[in-house]
Scaffold this active site. Structure first.
Site, PDB file in Angstrom:
ATOM      1  N   HIS A   1     -16.000  23.459   4.602  1.00  0.00           N
ATOM      2  CA  HIS A   1     -15.528  23.581   5.261  1.00  0.00           C
ATOM      3  C   HIS A   1     -14.563  24.508   4.164  1.00  0.00           C
ATOM      4  CE1 HIS A   1     -13.318  25.848   8.006  1.00  0.00           C
ATOM      5  NE2 HIS A   1     -12.205  25.444   7.698  1.00  0.00           N
TER       6      HIS A   1
ATOM      7  N   ASN B   1     -12.224  32.467   5.295  1.00  0.00           N
ATOM      8  CA  ASN B   1     -12.817  31.308   6.371  1.00  0.00           C
ATOM      9  C   ASN B   1     -12.926  31.735   7.938  1.00  0.00           C
ATOM     10  OD1 ASN B   1     -11.916  29.100   8.463  1.00  0.00           O
ATOM     11  ND2 ASN B   1     -10.235  28.190   8.298  1.00  0.00           N
TER      12      ASN B   1
ATOM     13  N   CYS C   1     -12.718  24.727  13.760  1.00  0.00           N
ATOM     14  CA  CYS C   1     -13.432  24.759  11.975  1.00  0.00           C
ATOM     15  C   CYS C   1     -14.678  23.596  11.941  1.00  0.00           C
ATOM     16  CB  CYS C   1     -12.991  24.398  11.163  1.00  0.00           C
ATOM     17  SG  CYS C   1     -11.723  25.625  11.210  1.00  0.00           S
TER      18      CYS C   1
HETATM   19  O1  UT7 Z   1      -9.285  25.617   8.755  1.00  0.00           O
HETATM   20  C1  UT7 Z   1      -8.469  24.949   9.987  1.00  0.00           C
HETATM   21  C2  UT7 Z   1      -7.530  24.429   9.217  1.00  0.00           C
HETATM   22  N1  UT7 Z   1      -6.666  25.239   8.794  1.00  0.00           N
HETATM   23  C3  UT7 Z   1      -6.265  25.184   7.353  1.00  0.00           C
HETATM   24  O2  UT7 Z   1      -6.815  23.950   6.584  1.00  0.00           O
HETATM   25  C4  UT7 Z   1      -4.787  25.693   7.384  1.00  0.00           C
HETATM   26  C5  UT7 Z   1      -4.424  25.038   6.548  1.00  0.00           C
HETATM   27  N2  UT7 Z   1      -3.041  25.399   5.621  1.00  0.00           N
HETATM   28  C6  UT7 Z   1      -3.091  26.204   4.065  1.00  0.00           C
HETATM   29  O3  UT7 Z   1      -4.285  26.113   4.434  1.00  0.00           O
HETATM   30  C7  UT7 Z   1      -1.891  26.556   3.928  1.00  0.00           C
HETATM   31  O4  UT7 Z   1      -0.639  26.372   4.665  1.00  0.00           O
HETATM   32  C8  UT7 Z   1      -1.644  28.268   4.054  1.00  0.00           C
HETATM   33  C9  UT7 Z   1      -2.706  29.297   3.051  1.00  0.00           C
HETATM   34  C10 UT7 Z   1      -1.431  28.542   5.607  1.00  0.00           C
HETATM   35  C11 UT7 Z   1      -0.020  28.867   3.381  1.00  0.00           C
HETATM   36  O5  UT7 Z   1      -0.142  27.514   2.402  1.00  0.00           O
HETATM   37  P1  UT7 Z   1       1.707  27.389   2.193  1.00  0.00           P
HETATM   38  O6  UT7 Z   1       1.128  26.679   0.533  1.00  0.00           O
HETATM   39  O7  UT7 Z   1       1.417  26.272   3.023  1.00  0.00           O
HETATM   40  O8  UT7 Z   1       2.477  27.865   2.170  1.00  0.00           O
HETATM   41  P2  UT7 Z   1       3.824  27.947   2.923  1.00  0.00           P
HETATM   42  O9  UT7 Z   1       3.305  28.518   4.405  1.00  0.00           O
HETATM   43  O10 UT7 Z   1       4.188  26.354   2.593  1.00  0.00           O
HETATM   44  O11 UT7 Z   1       4.749  29.157   2.564  1.00  0.00           O
HETATM   45  C12 UT7 Z   1       5.376  29.399   1.371  1.00  0.00           C
HETATM   46  C13 UT7 Z   1       6.497  29.693   0.812  1.00  0.00           C
HETATM   47  C14 UT7 Z   1       7.203  30.936   2.340  1.00  0.00           C
HETATM   48  O12 UT7 Z   1       8.440  31.457   1.864  1.00  0.00           O
HETATM   49  P3  UT7 Z   1       9.641  30.589   1.924  1.00  0.00           P
HETATM   50  O13 UT7 Z   1      10.086  30.203   2.940  1.00  0.00           O
HETATM   51  O14 UT7 Z   1       9.369  29.951   0.592  1.00  0.00           O
HETATM   52  O15 UT7 Z   1      10.119  31.781   0.893  1.00  0.00           O
HETATM   53  C15 UT7 Z   1       6.372  31.807   2.672  1.00  0.00           C
HETATM   54  O16 UT7 Z   1       7.482  32.588   4.018  1.00  0.00           O
HETATM   55  O17 UT7 Z   1       4.968  31.806   1.523  1.00  0.00           O
HETATM   56  C16 UT7 Z   1       5.920  32.707   2.072  1.00  0.00           C
HETATM   57  N3  UT7 Z   1       4.871  33.722   2.567  1.00  0.00           N
HETATM   58  C17 UT7 Z   1       3.811  34.541   1.988  1.00  0.00           C
HETATM   59  N4  UT7 Z   1       4.007  34.842   0.768  1.00  0.00           N
HETATM   60  C18 UT7 Z   1       3.067  35.940   0.344  1.00  0.00           C
HETATM   61  C19 UT7 Z   1       3.885  32.566   3.160  1.00  0.00           C
HETATM   62  N5  UT7 Z   1       2.472  33.481   3.745  1.00  0.00           N
HETATM   63  C20 UT7 Z   1       2.541  34.499   2.544  1.00  0.00           C
HETATM   64  C21 UT7 Z   1       1.680  35.589   2.432  1.00  0.00           C
HETATM   65  N6  UT7 Z   1       2.279  36.167   1.432  1.00  0.00           N
HETATM   66  N7  UT7 Z   1       0.443  35.804   2.539  1.00  0.00           N
END
Ligand code: UT7
Length: 330
Positions: free
Chosen positions: A257, A287, A117
């Site tokens: 980004h 993204n 990225c």
């Molecule tokens: O560009 C390259 C670099 N990449 C980045 O900068 C991405 C960086 N990371 C992020 O932007 C975030 O970590 C994400 C958007 C990928 C995820 O958001 P988060 O707030 O970190 O969520 P999480 O992975 O901690 O998930 C929270 C909860 C989980 O459920 P439990 O375990 O709390 O019950 C996930 O299973 O949300 C759940 N979850 C979803 N729920 C509904 C994960 N994905 C989804 C989804 N819809 N699509």
């Protein structure tokens, strides 16, 4: 006395595919919902390049042609083309070569640059160095990524994030002190475990087993990457301002980004920028990896004025990250 050469951005081009993939569409494909996606990421829809035998070059080529049209030049005048991508048409030859062939840039040499990225920032910095050397007059940096080719649409943690697009800039010599003024680029290969594609490279070539195990898709440990990204991008943008003795008041726009709106907000806050100074189109494109920053410049160019200070900032796989200071040239 010879005047110092800088590399000015003299035109911006872009291309986004017509087909949209909305959060509502994704609700039918995986266990997710619009509210979760919007509040956690800021994305509402993304563009998908559809059709047989279409790759990153099919977006990069029209983006560069758009740029040539705006600048009033023929592609034959391009000296060098750097294509930043993690989704090249093929492992080899370089997508840069394919784009040059498609647009008739017969006098250009070029190469692909892969820094996930942060690819476009790495490309701008190296492209600017080619101009500053005095050896080249017209260098194109194009970010083109068909992320839909490497997204697993049954994985709700990644399929909501990415889209397809291309954006391109033209760099030309300038003696008025306009253009790329400073860059801080960083990398840390220990980040590989958090964000990568498991197979398809020389470490683990493609096989029936790797395809069955879905190892040709993006693998990301989202929360870990988020933690590094939010600190990395904000810190490096702050460092860039400090070493140029600038504050948020001196900056016209941040072109960040577009990985997650929350990462962008943290960077803007660190720089002391109000929301109207932040280019934000993540809601419409998601993204698009190497294309996010040039796509922002493409959409905002009518609001930019000669002499404006603009900061580009990114964080991505590798890890790679950085920030670049630009004085707008037209
Ligand atoms: O560009 C390259 C670099 N990449 C980045 O900068 C991405 C960086 N990371 C992020 O932007 C975030 O970590 C994400 C958007 C990928 C995820 O958001 P988060 O707030 O970190 O969520 P999480 O992975 O901690 O998930 C929270 C909860 C989980 O459920 P439990 O375990 O709390 O019950 C996930 O299973 O949300 C759940 N979850 C979803 N729920 C509904 C994960 N994905 C989804 C989804 N819809 N699509």
């Amino acid at each position: 006395m010879t005047q110092k050469l800088t590399a000015a951005i003299t035109a911006v081009g872009g291309f986004v595919p017509e087909d949209k993939l909305t959060n509502k569409d994704l609700e039918k494909m995986v266990d997710t919902n619009d509210e979760w996606i919007v509040t956690r990421t800021g994305v509402s829809e993304r563009r998908i390049l559809k059709g047989e035998a279409k790759g990153a070059s099919d977006m990069g080529a029209p983006a560069v042609l758009d740029l040539c049209r705006k600048r009033g030049i023929d592609p034959i005048e391009i000296d060098c083309l750097i294509c930043c991508t993690v989704t090249p048409d093929m492992m080899f030859p370089a997508t840069a070569n394919i784009i040059c062939h498609k647009i008739g840039a017969k006098n250009a040499w070029g190469y692909d640059l892969q820094a996930a990225c942060s690819g476009f920032l790495y490309g701008v910095t190296t492209g600017a160095a080619l101009i500053e050397s005095g050896r080249y007059k017209k260098v194109v940096v194009v970010g083109a990524d068909k992320m839909s080719a490497i997204v697993d649409y049954s994985d709700r943690t990644t399929c909501i994030l990415f889209g397809d697009a291309a954006g391109a800039i033209l760099l030309e010599p300038n003696t008025e002190g306009l253009g790329v003024l400073d860059s801080i680029l960083k990398s840390d290969g220990s980040g590989v475990s958090y964000l990568h594609m498991k197979a398809g490279g020389s470490l683990k070539p493609a096989s029936i087993e790797t395809v069955t195990a879905k190892e040709h898709f993006i693998y990301q440990e989202g929360p870990a990457v988020f933690k590094f990204a939010v600190k990395g991008m904000a810190d490096v943008a702050g460092e860039l301002l400090e070493r140029n003795q600038l504050t948020g008041d001196d900056i016209a726009f941040l072109a960040p980004h577009q990985a997650n709106k929350r990462i962008i907000d943290a960077t803007a806050q660190r720089m002391g920028l109000s929301p109207e100074k932040v280019m934000l189109n993540i809601s419409r494109y998601g993204n698009t990896t190497s294309a996010t920053i040039p796509l922002c410049l493409w959409e905002w160019q009518s609001k930019l004025n000669k002499g404006d200070n603009i900061v580009l900032a990114a964080f991505g796989g590798g890890f790679t990250w950085g920030a670049t200071l630009i004085k707008w040239a037209y």
